[in-house]
Scaffold this active site. Structure first.
Site, mmCIF file in Angstrom:
data_model
loop_
_atom_site.group_PDB
_atom_site.id
_atom_site.type_symbol
_atom_site.label_atom_id
_atom_site.label_comp_id
_atom_site.label_asym_id
_atom_site.label_seq_id
_atom_site.Cartn_x
_atom_site.Cartn_y
_atom_site.Cartn_z
ATOM 1 N N CYS A 91 0.820 -1.223 0.000
ATOM 2 C CA CYS A 91 0.000 0.000 0.000
ATOM 3 C C CYS A 91 0.848 1.265 0.000
ATOM 4 O O CYS A 91 0.360 2.346 -0.319
ATOM 5 C CB CYS A 91 -0.953 0.005 1.193
ATOM 6 S SG CYS A 91 -2.058 -1.411 1.193
ATOM 7 N N HIS A 103 -3.506 7.123 2.726
ATOM 8 C CA HIS A 103 -3.904 5.828 2.192
ATOM 9 C C HIS A 103 -5.315 5.528 2.702
ATOM 10 O O HIS A 103 -5.602 5.675 3.893
ATOM 11 C CB HIS A 103 -2.907 4.771 2.680
ATOM 12 C CG HIS A 103 -3.313 3.375 2.335
ATOM 13 N ND1 HIS A 103 -3.859 3.045 1.115
ATOM 14 C CD2 HIS A 103 -3.274 2.226 3.061
ATOM 15 C CE1 HIS A 103 -4.125 1.758 1.105
ATOM 16 N NE2 HIS A 103 -3.795 1.242 2.264
ATOM 17 N N ASN A 124 -10.093 -0.005 -0.252
ATOM 18 C CA ASN A 124 -8.626 0.091 -0.204
ATOM 19 C C ASN A 124 -8.065 -0.477 -1.514
ATOM 20 O O ASN A 124 -8.172 -1.673 -1.770
ATOM 21 C CB ASN A 124 -8.132 -0.716 1.006
ATOM 22 C CG ASN A 124 -6.613 -0.761 1.118
ATOM 23 O OD1 ASN A 124 -5.900 -0.362 0.208
ATOM 24 N ND2 ASN A 124 -6.131 -1.277 2.237
HETATM 25 C C1 COA Z 1 -10.546 -5.445 9.286
HETATM 26 C C2 COA Z 1 -11.257 -4.420 10.135
HETATM 27 C C3 COA Z 1 -12.306 -3.692 9.307
HETATM 28 C C4 COA Z 1 -11.972 -5.145 11.277
HETATM 29 O O1 COA Z 1 -12.649 -4.201 12.081
HETATM 30 P P1 COA Z 1 -12.582 -4.325 13.674
HETATM 31 O O2 COA Z 1 -13.435 -3.263 14.211
HETATM 32 O O3 COA Z 1 -11.114 -4.339 14.039
HETATM 33 O O4 COA Z 1 -13.281 -5.714 13.903
HETATM 34 P P2 COA Z 1 -12.706 -6.993 14.666
HETATM 35 O O5 COA Z 1 -11.606 -7.593 13.863
HETATM 36 O O6 COA Z 1 -12.441 -6.607 16.078
HETATM 37 O O7 COA Z 1 -13.953 -7.956 14.587
HETATM 38 C C5 COA Z 1 -15.141 -7.697 15.310
HETATM 39 C C6 COA Z 1 -16.163 -8.763 14.955
HETATM 40 O O8 COA Z 1 -16.679 -8.490 13.636
HETATM 41 C C7 COA Z 1 -16.599 -9.684 12.841
HETATM 42 N N1 COA Z 1 -16.406 -9.326 11.452
HETATM 43 C C8 COA Z 1 -15.245 -9.170 10.787
HETATM 44 N N2 COA Z 1 -15.493 -8.871 9.502
HETATM 45 C C9 COA Z 1 -16.828 -8.809 9.365
HETATM 46 C C10 COA Z 1 -17.697 -8.527 8.279
HETATM 47 N N3 COA Z 1 -17.233 -8.242 7.058
HETATM 48 N N4 COA Z 1 -19.021 -8.544 8.509
HETATM 49 C C11 COA Z 1 -19.522 -8.819 9.709
HETATM 50 N N5 COA Z 1 -18.763 -9.110 10.782
HETATM 51 C C12 COA Z 1 -17.435 -9.085 10.597
HETATM 52 C C13 COA Z 1 -15.435 -10.445 13.431
HETATM 53 O O9 COA Z 1 -15.535 -11.809 13.095
HETATM 54 C C14 COA Z 1 -15.595 -10.183 14.906
HETATM 55 O O10 COA Z 1 -16.588 -11.055 15.392
HETATM 56 P P3 COA Z 1 -16.410 -11.743 16.836
HETATM 57 O O11 COA Z 1 -16.346 -10.615 17.803
HETATM 58 O O12 COA Z 1 -17.631 -12.577 16.925
HETATM 59 O O13 COA Z 1 -15.112 -12.508 16.747
HETATM 60 C C15 COA Z 1 -10.284 -3.363 10.734
HETATM 61 O O14 COA Z 1 -9.479 -3.964 11.720
HETATM 62 C C16 COA Z 1 -9.386 -2.767 9.678
HETATM 63 O O15 COA Z 1 -9.825 -2.028 8.806
HETATM 64 N N6 COA Z 1 -8.087 -3.023 9.742
HETATM 65 C C17 COA Z 1 -7.117 -2.531 8.796
HETATM 66 C C18 COA Z 1 -7.398 -3.014 7.395
HETATM 67 C C19 COA Z 1 -6.217 -3.588 6.709
HETATM 68 O O16 COA Z 1 -5.540 -4.420 7.231
HETATM 69 N N7 COA Z 1 -5.922 -3.115 5.504
HETATM 70 C C20 COA Z 1 -4.873 -3.627 4.710
HETATM 71 C C21 COA Z 1 -3.546 -3.070 4.954
HETATM 72 S S1 COA Z 1 -3.252 -1.407 4.595
#
Ligand code: COA
Length: 329
Positions: free
Chosen positions: A116, A256, A286
């Site tokens: 990225c 980003h 993204n």
């Molecule tokens: C991935 C991301 C959106 C997850 O959001 P979050 O608020 O951290 O959510 P969590 O990972 O804590 O998950 C919370 C719950 O939602 C669930 N969940 C995850 N994706 C889901 C989706 N698409 N739809 C519904 N539920 C979802 C999880 O399974 C978890 O459930 P649980 O509590 O029963 O285990 C967030 O962490 C993010 O944007 N991270 C950076 C993205 C990234 O890596 N980009 C690439 C590199 S630049």
């Protein structure tokens, strides 16, 4: 010692494929909802390139638009850099394919893999080549077809990404336009926070790797979240310091497009209102290396970023990599 030239971004261009994937489209594949995706990421839709459209096809359109905006002919380009982790092939490089198709007959060309952060890295290299006189006109591109790498059974990752390309022409310029500062960083990811497990020399493609779904990207989103907020704040503050101004004097931050909540946290920590950040994650998700140049191009074409404005571009990604570029547009 060679005198360094004053170098700026002469023109930008971008391209996204026509096919829109809405959040609701993902409910066919995984247990998710439009509401969850919007609230947790800020994404409403993203674009997926059709079969047969490779990264180079998107890059080609973005590059033509950037050269037209910069009023630079292909034969005057002497360096083509494509920031990508989804090249058409491992070799020949996407940059070489583009060099020929665009008619940049005098240009050296290479791909640059910084995930990225690919456009930030490419811009920094292009800037340093041009200001040292090693190149005159550099075409720098961020382009990705991440949809190929998505495991449509993994709801934590498949909803995040989209396809697209953005480009800029860097060259010596009169007037206020000038790239002022850039900083590049990395720390080897031993925890596999973001990884494409197979397909490289460590684990070449076999029937087994396909069956085990090792050709899809894997991310640990929560860890990326913390890393992204801290690096974004650090880089914006560093750019302001190096430019000799307070953060409040940055006209537009082009981050980003990783997650709207990450950008909101960063805006709070930086004490910068959200309307000073260029945000289009709602439309494209993204797009990895393409995310910053697409946002830059939209900001320029909409008149939001004007000549002479102080702009900071910042990105972070797999590697792990991160970095920034500060410029007067
Ligand atoms: C991935 C991301 C959106 C997850 O959001 P979050 O608020 O951290 O959510 P969590 O990972 O804590 O998950 C919370 C719950 O939602 C669930 N969940 C995850 N994706 C889901 C989706 N698409 N739809 C519904 N539920 C979802 C999880 O399974 C978890 O459930 P649980 O509590 O029963 O285990 C967030 O962490 C993010 O944007 N991270 C950076 C993205 C990234 O890596 N980009 C690439 C590199 S630049």
């Amino acid at each position: 010692m060679t005198q360094l030239l004053k170098v700026g971004i002469a023109g930008t261009g971008s391209y996204v494929p026509e096919k829109v994937m809405t959040n609701n489209d993902f409910t066919k594949y995984v247990d998710t909802s439009d509401e969850w995706i919007r609230e947790r990421t800020g994404i409403r839709e993203r674009r997926f390139a059709p079969e047969g459209m490779a990264t180079s096809h998107m890059a080609e359109i973005a590059a033509k638009r950037a050269m037209e905006a910069a009023n630079v002919a292909p034969e005057d380009i002497d360096l083509v850099i494509v920031g990508t982790v989804t090249p058409d092939n491992v070799f020949p490089t996407t940059a070489c394919q583009l060099q020929r198709r665009l008619g940049c007959v005098r240009a050296g060309a290479f791909d640059l893999a910084a995930a990225c952060s690919g456009f930030i890295y490419s811009t920094s290299v292009g800037w340093n080549m041009v200001r040292s006189g090693a190149a005159r006109n550099a075409l720098v591109i961020g382009a990705e077809k991440l949809s190929n790498l998505l495991n449509m059974k993994d709801r934590t990752s498949c909803i995040l990404f989209g396809d697209g390309a953005g480009a800029a022409v860097i060259r010596p310029m009169d007037g206020p336009s000038e790239i002022l500062f850039s900083s590049l960083h990395a720390i080897g990811d031993t925890e596999e926070v973001m990884i494409l497990p197979a397909g490289g020399s460590r684990m070449p493609a076999t029937k087994d790797t396909v069956e085990k779904e090792l050709h899809y990207l894997r991310i640990k989103g929560r860890e990326v979240f913390k890393f992204a907020v801290s690096k974004m704040v650090e880089q914006v503050e560093l750019c302001a310091e190096k430019c000799g101004v307070p953060v409040s004097k940055i006209a537009t931050i082009i981050p980003h497009q990783v997650n709207l909540r990450i950008l909101e946290y960063a805006s709070e920590k930086l004490n910068v209102p959200m309307d000073r950040m260029m945000i289009n994650i709602d439309k494209y998700g993204n797009t990895s290396a393409a995310s910053v140049p697409i946002a830059l191009d939209e900001a320029v074409r909409s008149g939001r970023v004007k000549r002479g404005d102080l702009v900071v571009m910042v990105a972070f990604g797999a590697g792990l990599t991160w970095g920034s570029v500060a410029l007067r547009y």
